[in-house]
Design an enzyme around this catalytic site. Structure first.
Site, PDB file in Angstrom:
ATOM      1  N   SER A  23       5.235   3.825   2.561  1.00  0.00           N
ATOM      2  CA  SER A  23       4.789   2.826   1.591  1.00  0.00           C
ATOM      3  C   SER A  23       5.893   2.206   0.753  1.00  0.00           C
ATOM      4  CB  SER A  23       3.719   3.426   0.672  1.00  0.00           C
ATOM      5  OG  SER A  23       2.492   3.497   1.359  1.00  0.00           O
ATOM      6  N   TYR A  26      -5.488   2.738  -5.388  1.00  0.00           N
ATOM      7  CA  TYR A  26      -4.496   2.524  -4.327  1.00  0.00           C
ATOM      8  C   TYR A  26      -5.201   2.270  -3.008  1.00  0.00           C
ATOM      9  CZ  TYR A  26      -0.068   2.987  -1.921  1.00  0.00           C
ATOM     10  OH  TYR A  26       1.056   2.733  -1.178  1.00  0.00           O
ATOM     11  N   SER A  27      -4.859   1.186  -2.347  1.00  0.00           N
ATOM     12  CA  SER A  27      -5.446   0.852  -1.051  1.00  0.00           C
ATOM     13  C   SER A  27      -4.418   0.162  -0.175  1.00  0.00           C
ATOM     14  CB  SER A  27      -6.667  -0.062  -1.225  1.00  0.00           C
ATOM     15  OG  SER A  27      -7.134  -0.509   0.042  1.00  0.00           O
ATOM     16  N   ASN A  28      -4.173   0.747   0.991  1.00  0.00           N
ATOM     17  CA  ASN A  28      -3.245   0.146   1.939  1.00  0.00           C
ATOM     18  C   ASN A  28      -3.697  -1.238   2.392  1.00  0.00           C
ATOM     19  OD1 ASN A  28      -1.124   2.316   2.633  1.00  0.00           O
ATOM     20  ND2 ASN A  28      -3.041   3.443   2.743  1.00  0.00           N
ATOM     21  N   GLY A  35       6.936   6.833  -0.214  1.00  0.00           N
ATOM     22  CA  GLY A  35       6.380   6.529   1.093  1.00  0.00           C
ATOM     23  C   GLY A  35       5.968   7.774   1.835  1.00  0.00           C
ATOM     24  N   THR A  36       4.814   7.686   2.499  1.00  0.00           N
ATOM     25  CA  THR A  36       4.362   8.763   3.361  1.00  0.00           C
ATOM     26  C   THR A  36       4.022   8.195   4.716  1.00  0.00           C
ATOM     27  OG1 THR A  36       3.414   9.951   1.479  1.00  0.00           O
ATOM     28  CG2 THR A  36       2.709  10.631   3.673  1.00  0.00           C
TER      29      THR A  36
END
Length: 388
Positions: free
Chosen positions: A101, A200-202, A344-345
């Protein structure tokens, strides 16, 4: 991607914790696999190396690596653990990693550059650029602004919550179009009315990527490369081309556990289309430090757009004191002041980055997805790297 599956304690985060609950057990390294603790002048132990050693020895992570630019302006790199659990190979110094991310900040920079060029309105509705695209249960692109996408205040549900995206194993090498990602979001109900909360939303950055493509007429990866990567000379950073599943340069392997008793899956290679504009970038710890330092130093955005990016709202779901701007977050430091960056994951990697206004910078990456307790150890290690 992911991330914030990263440090999010939303339902997506709870599912992730169950899925990777034993990620910390990816294999405890022996002391022999650890780097000796370095010491600065005067015999003071190097706290960064100590932190990485603890992440491997005490928390059972396969590897940890870091790059730190200190108050003296010098950059130091660190490794601990093994880069390949099958062969015992060393961790490459400043090896490439999937930055997850952190990609969101790259995407946000491009959107804000387009704002500065008068091609995108920050408070214009998504409908202006992508008419009819966002329609669903409580979802309407006429009521969601570009700013709300970048700040996670849109209420759009996260496509990573539903199959096939909620189970990484079957999709490791599967190609997705951005529309496939969006469809995974639109089968769900909106999280909240736009602008009334934070979540939080991708999906937000999938839509941001589609806006970039619509406005520029070019693939989002090409725009990120031209406008960010090449502009500031990130020599070890790239946005993977369609079908490219490899990491190009020396890198530690990344591992995923799907349950406490499952064998770790080598998730180093993957089709990053599942992450796209929300999480596909490959980079190094040092390049990420360079990126965030250049961004905060005004090399990528005019002052007005950088000020917008740094205007934050509370994001306590990520962690105590965390606030979120436009694709950028701030966290308080134990030594005072703020660290600006992201995190980031990816299924096989997790990284945390932070830079300060006075030029300090640090990024720490581990080669599996840690549970919440170990994630806090990472956060503490980042704080120590920036404060000592």
């Amino acid at each position: 991607m992911n991330e914030h599956v990263p440090h999010n304690r939303s339902p997506r985060s709870r599912r992730s914790r169950h899925m990777v609950a034993a990620a910390v057990a990816t294999g405890v390294m022996t002391v022999g696999a650890l780097a000796p603790t370095a010491a600065f002048a005067g015999g003071k132990p190097d706290s960064v190396q100590q932190s990485l050693n603890a992440l491997v020895k005490d928390d059972g992570l396969p590897a940890a690596l870091a790059s730190v630019k200190g108050r003296d302006g010098r950059t130091r790199t660190y490794t601990a653990g093994v880069g390949d659990t099958a062969t015992g190979a060393k961790v490459p110094v400043d090896g490439q990693i999937r930055a997850g991310s952190n990609t969101k900040t790259f995407t946000a920079v491009v959107v804000l550059q387009l704002v500065a060029e008068g091609k995108v309105g920050l408070d214009a509705p998504v409908e202006t650029y992508l008419p009819g695209l966002l329609r669903g249960d409580g979802i309407d692109g006429r009521n969601i602004t570009v700013r709300q996408l970048l700040q996670h205040t849109s209420g759009l549900p996260d496509y990573m919550e539903v199959p096939p995206f909620s189970d990484f194993v079957p999709i490791q090498y599967r190609y997705f179009e951005p529309r496939d990602l969006l469809d995974g979001a639109l089968v769900q109900k909106a999280g909240f009315p736009p602008g009334t909360s934070w979540g939080y939303s991708n999906t937000n950055f999938v839509v941001a990527g589609l806006i970039i493509q619509k406005v520029t007429g070019r693939p989002v990866g090409e725009e990120i490369t031209k406008r960010v990567i090449d502009r500031i000379g990130l020599r070890h950073t790239y946005f993977p081309a369609p079908g490219d599943t490899t990491i190009h340069e020396a890198h530690p392997h990344g591992y995923l556990r799907t349950s406490p008793d499952a064998a770790p899956i080598d998730y180093t290679d993957m089709d990053s289309s599942m992450a796209w504009a929300t999480g596909a970038v490959v980079s190094t710890n040092t390049d990420l430090n360079t990126f965030f330092t250049a961004l905060l130093g005004g090399r990528l955005l005019p002052p007005a757009q950088l000020a917008e990016m740094r205007t934050t709202v509370p994001a306590e779901l990520i962690g105590p004191g965390i606030r979120y701007g436009l694709g950028l977050q701030s966290r308080p430091l134990s030594c005072g002041g703020l660290a600006w960056g992201h995190g980031g994951t990816s299924p096989g990697y997790r990284s945390r980055s932070g830079v300060t206004d006075d030029g300090r910078a640090a990024t720490i990456t581990v080669t599996t997805v840690p549970d919440e307790e170990v994630a806090q150890h990472m956060a503490a290690a980042l704080d120590s790297a920036l404060c000592h």
